[in-house]
Structures are given as structure tokens and as C-alpha cells.
Design a protein around this motif. Structure first.
Motif, PDB file in Angstrom:
ATOM      1  N   GLN A 353     -12.723   6.703   4.649  1.00  0.00           N
ATOM      2  CA  GLN A 353     -11.486   6.539   5.447  1.00  0.00           C
ATOM      3  C   GLN A 353     -10.334   6.071   4.538  1.00  0.00           C
ATOM      4  OE1 GLN A 353     -10.099   3.417   5.993  1.00  0.00           O
ATOM      5  NE2 GLN A 353     -11.750   2.033   5.400  1.00  0.00           N
ATOM      6  N   LEU A 354      -9.126   6.471   4.942  1.00  0.00           N
ATOM      7  CA  LEU A 354      -7.958   6.217   4.090  1.00  0.00           C
ATOM      8  C   LEU A 354      -7.047   5.121   4.675  1.00  0.00           C
ATOM      9  CD1 LEU A 354      -7.400   7.745   1.451  1.00  0.00           C
ATOM     10  CD2 LEU A 354      -5.844   9.241   2.699  1.00  0.00           C
ATOM     11  N   ALA A 355      -7.548   4.371   5.643  1.00  0.00           N
ATOM     12  CA  ALA A 355      -6.675   3.402   6.340  1.00  0.00           C
ATOM     13  C   ALA A 355      -6.159   2.297   5.421  1.00  0.00           C
ATOM     14  CB  ALA A 355      -7.417   2.785   7.528  1.00  0.00           C
ATOM     15  N   PHE A 356      -6.850   2.042   4.306  1.00  0.00           N
ATOM     16  CA  PHE A 356      -6.382   1.017   3.365  1.00  0.00           C
ATOM     17  C   PHE A 356      -5.501   1.629   2.274  1.00  0.00           C
ATOM     18  CE2 PHE A 356     -10.523  -1.168   4.595  1.00  0.00           C
ATOM     19  CZ  PHE A 356      -9.916  -2.193   5.309  1.00  0.00           C
ATOM     20  N   GLY A 357      -5.199   2.896   2.367  1.00  0.00           N
ATOM     21  CA  GLY A 357      -4.407   3.545   1.328  1.00  0.00           C
ATOM     22  C   GLY A 357      -5.276   3.882   0.125  1.00  0.00           C
ATOM     23  N   TYR A 358      -4.598   4.179  -0.988  1.00  0.00           N
ATOM     24  CA  TYR A 358      -5.310   4.675  -2.169  1.00  0.00           C
ATOM     25  C   TYR A 358      -4.489   4.328  -3.397  1.00  0.00           C
ATOM     26  CZ  TYR A 358      -7.457   8.129  -5.290  1.00  0.00           C
ATOM     27  OH  TYR A 358      -8.099   8.735  -6.329  1.00  0.00           O
ATOM     28  N   GLY A 359      -5.158   4.086  -4.521  1.00  0.00           N
ATOM     29  CA  GLY A 359      -4.408   3.896  -5.777  1.00  0.00           C
ATOM     30  C   GLY A 359      -3.979   2.458  -5.992  1.00  0.00           C
ATOM     31  N   CYS A 363      -4.992  -1.536  -0.236  1.00  0.00           N
ATOM     32  CA  CYS A 363      -4.963  -2.850   0.410  1.00  0.00           C
ATOM     33  C   CYS A 363      -5.742  -3.910  -0.360  1.00  0.00           C
ATOM     34  CB  CYS A 363      -5.522  -2.736   1.814  1.00  0.00           C
ATOM     35  SG  CYS A 363      -5.540  -4.329   2.648  1.00  0.00           S
ATOM     36  N   VAL A 364      -5.045  -4.974  -0.710  1.00  0.00           N
ATOM     37  CA  VAL A 364      -5.654  -6.049  -1.469  1.00  0.00           C
ATOM     38  C   VAL A 364      -6.567  -6.899  -0.560  1.00  0.00           C
ATOM     39  CG1 VAL A 364      -4.025  -7.984  -1.284  1.00  0.00           C
ATOM     40  CG2 VAL A 364      -4.940  -7.408  -3.493  1.00  0.00           C
ATOM     41  N   GLY A 365      -6.301  -6.871   0.745  1.00  0.00           N
ATOM     42  CA  GLY A 365      -7.079  -7.687   1.691  1.00  0.00           C
ATOM     43  C   GLY A 365      -8.221  -6.927   2.347  1.00  0.00           C
TER      44      GLY A 365
END
Ligand code: HEM
Length: 414
Positions: A353-359, A363-365
Motif C-alpha cells: 500500500q502507498l498510503a505512507f508515500g514513497y521515497g 512517512c516518518v511515523g
């Protein structure tokens, strides 16, 4: 100045409030992915922008931070442009809206708070507080899950993270709600009201910052920031900006995934049945949590600004163009997730899943969010709590925070 592409077929505008209030986005994005996956919206309440709706394209864009900037200098990370009337010295820059090299040391300062060993340290307290909240729930009587469970648990976690005065923790909720509300970009009166609340928050945190400076350094985030070279001497506006980031990052997002637990249990009880008998540390529960985050996708989008002409899917994104990466769509992309609008507890590739973004901005948390949700599910299973929604939820009127204001439920315990 954005350059308009030559041909334009259908006109889609996924930023319209109704799309989110009435949950029409799954169909709208499905149509966009099928007909024009890198669609250019010429006109919207937030101006013109490109819509990246495919999983693969978003990963490509996020992997190129030199081409696709997050910087606040180009208006930052949401579809809403910065208000030109806000003077440069009144802006509150945060590291999510910075590019390297500025971004790197600031991210490095807070990331030690989210390592696996910190999670092990925080887990017993999170588990205990989750248990207390769950044990206080009325059985068989309607109550608002968003308020009693989701908000209570996420603000409690933030209070723990910042060593924030416990009795005042609901202030964090109010500040976070205002900070994450991008409708301010379209409503001048509301923008002013929001700015006042941000100042109120800034004043409060400035006081807390001073107070903590007088104390022995603790294990909380503010102490950590004070101990770090990169952040200890940062301008006050930047410090407040970064606190807002951590509060909104930790609050709106996890909160809405928690309400997602109630929604998915109600809609697909048979999927949650698959977890029956699973306990602490179960891989099946961890997978279901990833699926939950995918299904909910609490931040619908992040935005980038293009710094040089770039070709993708046969189209040229021009220097200066705004690109909106719709995670909500990528997490429904049929090339990656079959039947994506359905919650499937044991979905094989839920972890993608991409909900925390990428790269570099991923997401740091993320670990903390996963921990909180895993503990919630484990503790619900221990108590045999089953949730049923008593009415349709009231959703947040926003194309940024994809979430809920209210969800009345009843619960049973077995
Ligand atoms: C389910 C819960 C969460 C979701 C879905 C989520 C989502 C996101 C997304 C989409 C980004 C931007 C990624 C990108 O641009 O590639 C992000 C960044 C960030 N998140 Fe989260 N988040 C969650 C929980 C948290 C928590 C609990 C915290 C901290 C308390 C947090 C703090 C941050 C910070 C500080 C950033 C900026 C990272 C950077 O720019 O390097 N988030 N999050």
C-alpha cells in the motif's frame, strides 16, 4: 505559469468537496485510471493541476525529488497553494515541505523517536491506554467511535510523544483539525480564523519549549529536538511548523484509520472473522492492519511542483506545473490491487500500500501508526469486541484528509 496540454477529453475535478463528503472518489478515480490516468484538471477551486492516479506513476514521481519539488517555496505539499497575502516571515515552514539538503537533517532529528526500539519502549503504555478506552465502552448503546475511540487514542499517543500536559490533550485535536483543513485556501474568513488558531498553538508550544528547556532532557520529541544541532537553534516559526507537522501527521491520519476499523468491521464482518483466535504478534493481524491503511488511505494526496519539463505517459509536465499524487487512487489501482475498494484481511500484497508515500518523504511515523493500529486490533480481539455502524458516517469535507467527523456505532462483546 502552467502550460495547458493540447487535447483534453473528459473534465475531472477530484478536489470538489462532494466527491469526498459523499464518497464518490472510488468511481471517479476508477474512471480516470481507465480513460486518462494522467489527467490535467484545467479549472478547480485550487487552480489547474495534473492528477497522477496510477501506482506506478506516483512511485516514479516521488523517486525524483530534484524534478518534483515538495518545497514550501513553490507552495508545498497540498493542492492548495500558499496564500500570497501571508508574508514570508509569517510562514511556518515544515520539513515535509522542504527539499534536500534542508530536509535531510531535520528529518534525521525526529526519526530516532520512531525506531523499532522506541516502539518497543512505547508499546506497553499504548497497550495499557488502549485497554482502558476499550473497557470503558458501553455495550449495546450507541456512541461516536470517532470521538470516544479514534480521537481519544490518537491524542493520547501524541501527548505521550510530546510529553504534553495530559488534561489539555484535546487541544491537540482542535489544533490538528484546523491545521489540516485546506479549505482555508478558498475561504478568506476561515483562513484568518485558522491562522489565529495556529498562533494560539504556536504560543502554547513556545511556552512548553521554554519550560522543557529548564527541565532535564526526557525521551519525548521536544527534548529530542532541543538536543539536536539541526533543530535546537531553528527560527521559532520553523519550530512551530515542524510541531504542526508532527501533530497533524500523527493525529488526523491514525485517527481515521481507527475509524476505518469500525467501518470495515461493519461492512465486512466475515473478513474480521479471519482474525478470530489470533493474538499479540500475529502476522495475520499485521497484514490486516496494512490492508486497513490501504483501504482507508487517510491522506488522499500529496502535491509536488515540477522544476523542469518531464515526460510521463506520453505527456509533458512543464516546469512550474502542479502535480497531485492521489494515493487514494493508487491504492485502488487494479494493476496492483484486485477489487481494491474491498477490505480483504489476508490480501497478499497489502504491504505494498502507498498510503505512507514513497521515497525520501515516506512517512516518518509509519511504525508508530502501525503499532497503534495493531495494538487496537489485538486488544479488540482479546475482548471479543464486534462493531456495527448505527448510521452512515459524517465525512470530512476535504480532498486532503480522507476521514470522518462522526461514526455512531454499537458494540457487542463475546
Ligand atoms: C496511518 C497513519 C499515517 C499515514 C497514512 C501517514 C501518511 C503520510 C504521508 C502520505 C506522508 C508524505 C509522504 C510523501 O510525501 O511521500 C507522511 C509524511 C510524514 N508523516 Fe505520516 N502518516 C501517518 C502517521 C504518522 C504519524 C503517527 C506521525 C508522527 C507522529 C507522522 C508524521 C509524519 C511526518 C513527520 C512526515 C514528513 C516526513 C518527511 O517529509 O520526511 N505520520 N505521512
Amino acid at each position: 505559469m502552467a502550460s495547458l496540454p493540447q487535447e483534453q477529453t473528459l473534465a475531472f475535478d477530484p478536489t470538489m468537496s462532494e466527491v469526498w463528503l459523499e464518497r464518490r472518489w472510488p468511481e471517479m478515480f476508477a474512471e480516470m485510471r481507465a480513460t486518462d490516468p494522467l489527467h490535467y484538471t484545467m479549472d478547480s477551486g485550487y487552480g489547474a493541476f495534473w492528477n497522477a492516479t496510477k501506482y506506478k506513476d506516483i512511485v516514479e514521481i516521488e523517486a525524483l525529488p530534484k524534478v518534483f519539488s515538495s518545497s514550501w517555496q513553490y507552495s508545498g505539499i497540498t493542492v492548495a497553494d500558499a496564500d500570497p497575502e501571508i508574508e514570508a516571515e509569517d510562514r511556518m515552514p515544515m520539513f515535509i515541505a522542504m527539499d534536500p539538503p534542508e530536509h535531510t537533517p531535520q528529518r534525521r532529528t525526529v526519526s530516532p523517536k520512531f525506531t523499532p526500539s522506541e516502539m518497543t519502549f512505547m508499546e506497553p503504555e499504548i497497550r495499557e491506554r488502549t485497554g482502558v478506552v476499550l473497557d470503558s465502552l458501553p455495550v449495546g448503546e450507541p456512541f461516536d467511535w470517532t470521538d470516544v475511540v479514534s480521537i481519544e487514542l490518537t491524542t493520547g499517543m501524541l501527548a505521550l510523544l510530546f510529553d504534553f500536559p495530559w488534561e489539555e490533550r484535546r487541544r491537540l485535536t482542535r489544533w490538528s483539525d484546523y491545521a489540516g483543513d485546506i479549505n482555508a485556501a478558498r475561504d478568506k474568513d476561515f483562513a484568518q480564523e485558522r491562522m489565529n488558531v495556529m498562533y494560539e498553538m504556536g504560543m502554547y508550544f513556545a511556552g512548553l519549549w521554554e519550560y522543557k528547556k529548564q527541565q532535564d532532557p526526557g525521551r519525548d520529541l521536544i527534548s529530542m529536538m532541543q538536543q539536536s544541532e539541526a533543530m535546537a537553534h531553528m527560527p521559532e516559526k520553523m519550530f512551530i511548523g515542524n510541531l504542526i507537522l508532527l501533530i497533524v501527521g500523527g493525529n488526523d491520519t491514525t485517527r481515521n484509520s481507527m475509524t476505518g476499523v469500525a467501518r470495515t468491521m461493519h461492512l465486512w464482518p466475515e473478513e474480521w472473522e479471519k482474525l478470530r483466535g489470533e493474538g499479540e504478534g500475529s502476522k495475520v493481524i499485521k497484514n490486516a492492519v496494512q490492508e486497513l491503511i490501504r483501504w482507508q488511505t487517510p491522506l488522499a494526496h500529496m502535491r509536488r511542483t515540477c522544476l523542469e519539463d518531464y515526460e510521463i505517459r506520453g505527456k509533458t509536465i512543464r516546469k512550474g506545473d502542479k502535480v497531485v499524487m492521489w494515493y487514494a487512487s493508487a491504492n485502488r489501482d487494479e494493476e496492483m490491487f484486485e477489487d481494491g475498494d474491498r477490505f480483504i484481511a489476508d490480501r497478499e500484497n497489502a504491504r505494498r500500500q502507498l498510503a505512507f508515500g514513497y521515497g525520501i518523504h515516506r512517512c516518518v511515523g509509519a511504525r508508530l501508526a502501525e503499532l497503534q493500529l495493531t495494538v487496537l486490533v489485538e486488544e479488540m480481539l482479546k475482548r471479543g469486541i464486534q462493531v456495527s455502524c448505527a448510521s452512515e458516517p459524517t465525512r470530512v469535507e476535504s480532498c486532503f484528509v480522507n476521514g470522518y467527523r462522526k461514526q455512531m456505532v454499537t458494540i457487542t462483546r463475546s
